[in-house]
Motif scaffolding. Structure first.
Motif, PDB file in Angstrom:
ATOM      1  N   PRO A  29       0.823  -1.119   0.172  1.00 11.50           N
ATOM      2  CA  PRO A  29      -0.052   0.130   0.127  1.00 11.50           C
ATOM      3  C   PRO A  29       1.014   1.220   0.020  1.00 11.50           C
ATOM      4  O   PRO A  29       2.039   1.196   0.306  1.00 11.50           O
ATOM      5  CB  PRO A  29      -1.005   0.001   1.362  1.00 11.50           C
ATOM      6  CG  PRO A  29       0.015  -0.909   2.334  1.00 11.50           C
ATOM      7  CD  PRO A  29       0.957  -1.701   1.275  1.00 11.50           C
ATOM      8  N   HIS A  36      -7.643   0.383   3.761  1.00  9.45           N
ATOM      9  CA  HIS A  36      -9.111   0.005   3.780  1.00  9.45           C
ATOM     10  C   HIS A  36      -9.246  -1.581   3.296  1.00  9.45           C
ATOM     11  O   HIS A  36      -8.336  -2.270   3.253  1.00  9.45           O
ATOM     12  CB  HIS A  36     -10.003   0.896   3.072  1.00  9.45           C
ATOM     13  CG  HIS A  36      -9.702   0.733   1.404  1.00  9.45           C
ATOM     14  ND1 HIS A  36      -9.699  -0.268   0.624  1.00  9.45           N
ATOM     15  CD2 HIS A  36      -8.973   1.829   0.625  1.00  9.45           C
ATOM     16  CE1 HIS A  36      -9.272  -0.029  -0.766  1.00  9.45           C
ATOM     17  NE2 HIS A  36      -9.001   1.199  -0.657  1.00  9.45           N
ATOM     18  N   GLY A  38     -10.416  -3.114   1.067  1.00 10.29           N
ATOM     19  CA  GLY A  38      -9.826  -3.359  -0.332  1.00 10.29           C
ATOM     20  C   GLY A  38      -8.440  -3.831  -0.510  1.00 10.29           C
ATOM     21  O   GLY A  38      -8.011  -4.720  -0.798  1.00 10.29           O
ATOM     22  N   ASP A 230      -6.200  -3.734 -10.749  1.00 12.21           N
ATOM     23  CA  ASP A 230      -6.090  -2.536 -11.166  1.00 12.21           C
ATOM     24  C   ASP A 230      -4.576  -1.947 -11.251  1.00 12.21           C
ATOM     25  O   ASP A 230      -4.188  -0.978 -12.113  1.00 12.21           O
ATOM     26  CB  ASP A 230      -6.576  -0.967 -10.220  1.00 12.21           C
ATOM     27  CG  ASP A 230      -5.999  -1.490  -8.898  1.00 12.21           C
ATOM     28  OD1 ASP A 230      -5.615  -2.367  -8.358  1.00 12.21           O
ATOM     29  OD2 ASP A 230      -5.858  -0.489  -7.922  1.00 12.21           O
ATOM     30  N   GLY A 259      -9.110  -9.870  -7.790  1.00  9.13           N
ATOM     31  CA  GLY A 259     -10.399  -8.990  -8.324  1.00  9.13           C
ATOM     32  C   GLY A 259     -10.367  -8.011  -7.192  1.00  9.13           C
ATOM     33  O   GLY A 259     -10.028  -8.186  -6.013  1.00  9.13           O
ATOM     34  N   PHE A 260     -11.345  -6.923  -7.450  1.00  6.41           N
ATOM     35  CA  PHE A 260     -11.821  -6.046  -6.403  1.00  6.41           C
ATOM     36  C   PHE A 260     -12.860  -6.502  -5.335  1.00  6.41           C
ATOM     37  O   PHE A 260     -13.513  -7.329  -5.735  1.00  6.41           O
ATOM     38  CB  PHE A 260     -12.383  -4.643  -7.211  1.00  6.41           C
ATOM     39  CG  PHE A 260     -11.616  -4.069  -8.064  1.00  6.41           C
ATOM     40  CD1 PHE A 260     -10.259  -3.893  -7.767  1.00  6.41           C
ATOM     41  CD2 PHE A 260     -12.084  -3.597  -9.307  1.00  6.41           C
ATOM     42  CE1 PHE A 260      -9.350  -3.153  -8.481  1.00  6.41           C
ATOM     43  CE2 PHE A 260     -10.986  -2.901 -10.182  1.00  6.41           C
ATOM     44  CZ  PHE A 260      -9.888  -2.548  -9.719  1.00  6.41           C
TER      45      PHE A 260
HETATM   46  P1  AMP Z   1      -2.762   1.295  -3.332  1.00  8.73           P
HETATM   47  O1  AMP Z   1      -2.520   1.658  -1.911  1.00  8.73           O
HETATM   48  O2  AMP Z   1      -4.052   1.831  -3.838  1.00  8.73           O
HETATM   49  O3  AMP Z   1      -1.596   1.317  -4.071  1.00  8.73           O
HETATM   50  O4  AMP Z   1      -3.197  -0.461  -3.061  1.00  8.73           O
HETATM   51  C1  AMP Z   1      -2.720  -1.226  -2.521  1.00  8.73           C
HETATM   52  C2  AMP Z   1      -2.781  -2.635  -2.771  1.00  8.73           C
HETATM   53  O5  AMP Z   1      -4.328  -2.880  -2.663  1.00  8.73           O
HETATM   54  C3  AMP Z   1      -3.033  -2.995  -4.624  1.00  8.73           C
HETATM   55  O6  AMP Z   1      -2.656  -4.100  -4.892  1.00  8.73           O
HETATM   56  C4  AMP Z   1      -4.538  -2.566  -4.971  1.00  8.73           C
HETATM   57  O7  AMP Z   1      -4.432  -3.366  -6.331  1.00  8.73           O
HETATM   58  C5  AMP Z   1      -5.130  -3.262  -3.748  1.00  8.73           C
HETATM   59  N1  AMP Z   1      -6.727  -2.677  -3.819  1.00  8.73           N
HETATM   60  C6  AMP Z   1      -6.807  -1.260  -3.859  1.00  8.73           C
HETATM   61  N2  AMP Z   1      -8.208  -1.523  -3.799  1.00  8.73           N
HETATM   62  C7  AMP Z   1      -8.904  -2.504  -3.899  1.00  8.73           C
HETATM   63  C8  AMP Z   1     -10.269  -2.933  -3.835  1.00  8.73           C
HETATM   64  N3  AMP Z   1     -11.250  -2.413  -3.817  1.00  8.73           N
HETATM   65  N4  AMP Z   1     -10.167  -4.463  -3.834  1.00  8.73           N
HETATM   66  C9  AMP Z   1      -9.254  -5.161  -4.319  1.00  8.73           C
HETATM   67  N5  AMP Z   1      -7.910  -4.878  -4.000  1.00  8.73           N
HETATM   68  C10 AMP Z   1      -7.724  -3.453  -3.814  1.00  8.73           C
END
Ligand code: AMP
Ligand code: ZN
Length: 466
Positions: A29, A36, A38, A230, A259-260
């Motif tokens: 992250p 969160h 997710g 993503d 997946g999300f």
């Molecule tokens: P980030 O801090 O946004 O770079 O996200 C860290 C990790 O969480 C990355 O692998 C993202 O793809 C994953 N991620 C963020 N939002 C979601 C979500 N709603 N569902 C699943 N994975 C997520």
């Protein structure tokens, strides 16, 4: 073992780069807020992948980064009037706390971008030397078209991508040779953290971080690179371009993407504001329930978060824990497994194989969980006071082991008794009197870990449950 590879869009047999070892990198992250739920999904699913490899006897080198320099971190730091490192330190600590609650194992390495700047400068220089990157007045860009395989992960065609890009004249990036080029190094702006480099003071782009940290801790070629879907484009596509152009080797053999996690079928994200932090959820549920919920679906499927599904997960988990408790309490008839009990042990073995088959098929945790439920049913129906101790232990150990592979803790947290608390407080008072402050502090910490808070007052020590 079969893994779905985003690169080939097929399930492929897993063959490690080095026999008996797994080198995996999971994009972590960006730390400007609490994580969160997710963000928790990749943490949980790839921790489970790791645990399964370990169960199969592989030695796993698991690397997951913290992105601790980024526009959002800087923005938050400026709002609070503190250094960016204050924000990232704070949220790395909080993320680790949440990961512990989710029973996500500590990575072999948890690198932070800001501690790896030297390696990034080195890789960027290599890319410049090889003609894959160029310096345009302090901004270094990757020359996207110089890398032949660009688009191979996301299955995008470079010319289509070009058509979809806004022209350089519109974006104002005059130094760019091509709209497809992306940033490796950006020059310092007032009020931003920066590091010296051959191209002037500045900071790295996001994509280069992961290429460098993966190389440093895992080597040029790794087995698995993972993250949320993503990240396929542009992040992972750009990582491949950088790493393969710099190292001249295949970057990762298998690309795994979860997946999300959605709310009302919309992706949960910080920018949309439709998210729950892991911390918020921990106030309502045991985080084991969240972990169990995530694993009740296949990692590649979208998963909708709802109170109903969480309630179902809570019940399911409770059913498993109750069965384990019952097996622990059964005294049985003693002795080893008897002849007539062998069919029950064999049924348990078959269910373990069912669990393994599910996991071997691209980590189908949904089916793996069903196998555990069947094992629980078998225990409830076929194991009782008339069973041998051998059989009781056999079935209980199977359930515990399989739950362990999923990172589900079968041991219930025992509530500490008032009398034990009082006894520890007395011991702490005695340690203090004897000036053994280390022991006194250790007792206070031990109680704190169990949610017991102490307060030294004039009338003596008072305590309460947090
Ligand atoms: P980030 O801090 O946004 O770079 O996200 C860290 C990790 O969480 C990355 O692998 C993202 O793809 C994953 N991620 C963020 N939002 C979601 C979500 N709603 N569902 C699943 N994975 C997520
Ligand atoms: Zn990454």
């Amino acid at each position: 073992m079969k893994i779905y590879n985003t690169m080939t869009r097929k399930k492929e047999d897993f063959v490690p780069v080095e026999p008996g070892k797994v080198r995996m990198y999971v994009c972590g992250p960006t730390v400007y807020n609490y994580i969160h739920i997710g963000n928790a999904r990749p943490m949980i699913v790839f921790d489970t992948v790791r645990r399964y490899f370990e169960y199969k006897g592989y030695d796993v080198n698991y690397v997951s980064n913290f992105t601790d320099v980024d526009d959002k971190i800087i923005k938050k730091a400026n709002e609070e009037g503190v250094d960016a490192s204050v924000i990232s330190e704070r949220f790395i600590k909080e993320a680790r706390k949440d990961m512990e609650g989710l029973n996500v194992k500590e990575a072999t390495h948890h690198p932070r971008a800001t501690e790896e700047i030297g390696g990034m400068i080195e890789m960027i220089q290599t890319l410049i030397d090889k003609g894959h990157a160029y310096n345009a007045g302090g901004t270094v860009y990757f020359r996207t078209r110089s890398f032949n395989g660009y688009g191979k992960l996301s299955h995008k065609n470079v010319d289509d991508l070009e058509a979809g890009h806004r022209s350089i004249a519109v974006t104002g990036e005059e130094g760019k040779e091509d709209p497809l080029d992306f940033v490796l190094w950006k020059p310092k702006k007032e009020g931003e953290p920066s590091w010296p480099s051959p191209w002037g003071d500045g900071r790295p782009g996001w994509h280069i971080e992961c290429s460098v940290m993966s190389k440093k801790y895992l080597g040029d070629e790794i087995d698995i690179h993972a993250g949320g879907e993503d990240l396929i484009f542009p992040h992972h596509e750009n990582e491949i371009a950088q790493s393969e152009a710099a190292n001249g080797e295949t970057f990762a053999k298998y690309w795994m993407h979860n997946g999300f996690l959605n709310i009302d079928n919309v992706k949960m994200s910080k920018s949309l504001g439709n998210f729950f932090t892991v911390r918020e959820i921990s106030e309502k549920y045991d985080l084991q329930v969240l972990r169990f919920f995530m694993l009740s679906a296949h990692y590649r499927s979208p998963l909708n978060f709802s109170a109903d599904l969480m309630a179902a997960s809570k019940n399911g988990l409770e059913r498993i824990l109750t069965a384990v408790d019952r097996l622990k309490d059964l005294s049985g008839t003693g002795g080893a497994i008897r002849e007539e009990e062998k069919p029950v042990a064999e049924q348990a073995d078959a269910l373990v194989r069912k669990f393994e088959d599910a996991m071997e098929d691209d980590f189908n945790t949904a089916d793996a969980v069903s196998a555990i439920f069947e094992l629980v049913r078998l225990a409830n129906i076929s194991v009782d006071e008339a069973s041998s101790e051998g059989l009781i232990d056999y079935v209980r150990t199977k359930i515990e082991t399989l739950c362990g592979v999923l990172g589900i803790i079968t041991e219930r947290e025992k509530e500490i008794l008032d009398s034990d608390i009082e006894a520890l407080i007395e011991e702490r008072q005695a340690a203090r009197k004897a000036r053994d402050f280390a022991r006194a502090d250790a007792i206070r910490d031990q109680l704190a870990a169990q949610g017991i808070l102490l307060e030294d007052t004039r009338e003596g020590v008072k305590w309460k449950r947090a």
